[in-house]
Design a protein around this motif. Structure first.
Motif, PDB file in Angstrom:
ATOM      1  N   TYR A  22       0.839  -1.188   0.000  1.00  0.00           N
ATOM      2  CA  TYR A  22       0.000   0.000   0.000  1.00  0.00           C
ATOM      3  C   TYR A  22       0.878   1.244   0.000  1.00  0.00           C
ATOM      4  O   TYR A  22       1.936   1.265   0.623  1.00  0.00           O
ATOM      5  CB  TYR A  22      -0.917   0.027   1.230  1.00  0.00           C
ATOM      6  N   ASP A  23       0.431   2.281  -0.704  1.00  0.00           N
ATOM      7  CA  ASP A  23       1.083   3.583  -0.699  1.00  0.00           C
ATOM      8  C   ASP A  23       0.196   4.554   0.074  1.00  0.00           C
ATOM      9  O   ASP A  23      -0.996   4.676  -0.212  1.00  0.00           O
ATOM     10  CB  ASP A  23       1.277   4.116  -2.118  1.00  0.00           C
ATOM     11  N   VAL A  24       0.790   5.235   1.056  1.00  0.00           N
ATOM     12  CA  VAL A  24       0.027   6.123   1.931  1.00  0.00           C
ATOM     13  C   VAL A  24       0.730   7.463   2.010  1.00  0.00           C
ATOM     14  O   VAL A  24       1.948   7.530   2.187  1.00  0.00           O
ATOM     15  CB  VAL A  24      -0.094   5.509   3.353  1.00  0.00           C
ATOM     16  N   ASN A  90       4.903  13.705   0.471  1.00  0.00           N
ATOM     17  CA  ASN A  90       5.689  12.590   0.972  1.00  0.00           C
ATOM     18  C   ASN A  90       4.767  11.389   1.116  1.00  0.00           C
ATOM     19  O   ASN A  90       3.662  11.501   1.628  1.00  0.00           O
ATOM     20  CB  ASN A  90       6.301  12.915   2.338  1.00  0.00           C
ATOM     21  N   SER A  91       5.228  10.236   0.678  1.00  0.00           N
ATOM     22  CA  SER A  91       4.425   9.029   0.826  1.00  0.00           C
ATOM     23  C   SER A  91       5.352   7.878   1.202  1.00  0.00           C
ATOM     24  O   SER A  91       6.570   7.967   1.052  1.00  0.00           O
ATOM     25  CB  SER A  91       3.657   8.709  -0.459  1.00  0.00           C
ATOM     26  N   ALA A  92       4.753   6.826   1.705  1.00  0.00           N
ATOM     27  CA  ALA A  92       5.513   5.650   2.119  1.00  0.00           C
ATOM     28  C   ALA A  92       4.827   4.415   1.561  1.00  0.00           C
ATOM     29  O   ALA A  92       3.603   4.340   1.505  1.00  0.00           O
ATOM     30  CB  ALA A  92       5.587   5.562   3.639  1.00  0.00           C
ATOM     31  N   ARG A  93       5.627   3.445   1.135  1.00  0.00           N
ATOM     32  CA  ARG A  93       5.095   2.166   0.694  1.00  0.00           C
ATOM     33  C   ARG A  93       5.337   1.164   1.820  1.00  0.00           C
ATOM     34  O   ARG A  93       6.442   1.042   2.332  1.00  0.00           O
ATOM     35  CB  ARG A  93       5.793   1.694  -0.568  1.00  0.00           C
ATOM     36  N   PHE A  94       4.261   0.473   2.217  1.00  0.00           N
ATOM     37  CA  PHE A  94       4.408  -0.518   3.265  1.00  0.00           C
ATOM     38  C   PHE A  94       3.656  -1.782   2.889  1.00  0.00           C
ATOM     39  O   PHE A  94       2.781  -1.777   2.029  1.00  0.00           O
ATOM     40  CB  PHE A  94       3.948   0.030   4.625  1.00  0.00           C
ATOM     41  N   VAL A  95       4.039  -2.871   3.525  1.00  0.00           N
ATOM     42  CA  VAL A  95       3.400  -4.166   3.306  1.00  0.00           C
ATOM     43  C   VAL A  95       2.833  -4.629   4.643  1.00  0.00           C
ATOM     44  O   VAL A  95       3.458  -4.468   5.679  1.00  0.00           O
ATOM     45  CB  VAL A  95       4.377  -5.201   2.706  1.00  0.00           C
TER      46      VAL A  95
END
Length: 108
Positions: A22-24, A90-95
């Motif tokens: 997911y990108d948040v 700014n965004s973060a990709r997390f699993v």
């Protein structure tokens, strides 16, 4: 249907499933049990008021990045006035690794 949870992060609500990316925007890793709004596991649905107590969504942040550029263009016709500016979020990709409810892992 499998197991999924609805969490609130970055000013938006996301439906997350274990093993997906997911990108948040504006991601703030804080206490995860304050962010889970709902969990569904097979036919069992748990809804929080407003959050579920004892619910945890565990995951890993893969990398932080800048999002796509948003361009703001303002023009006043017949006045020869034009202004162009923009910004990148700014965004973060997390699993998501796992979803827990009261210490019990819900998916296989």
């Amino acid at each position: 249907m499998g197991t999924y949870a609805i969490i609130e992060t970055g000013g938006e609500q996301l439906r997350v499933e274990p093993g997906r990316f997911y990108d948040v925007r504006r991601f703030t890793p804080s206490k995860p049990n304050l962010l889970v709004l709902m969990i569904r596991h097979e036919s069992m649905i748990n809804i929080g008021h407003p959050w579920l107590r004892g619910a945890v969504v565990k995951g890993r942040i893969l990398h932080s990045r800048l999002g796509d550029k948003t361009i703001i263009y303002k023009m006043r016709p017949k006045k020869k006035t034009r202004r162009k500016s923009g910004h990148r979020h700014n965004s973060a990709r997390f699993v998501v690794d796992s979803i827990h409810l009261n210490g019990e892992k819900l998916h296989k």
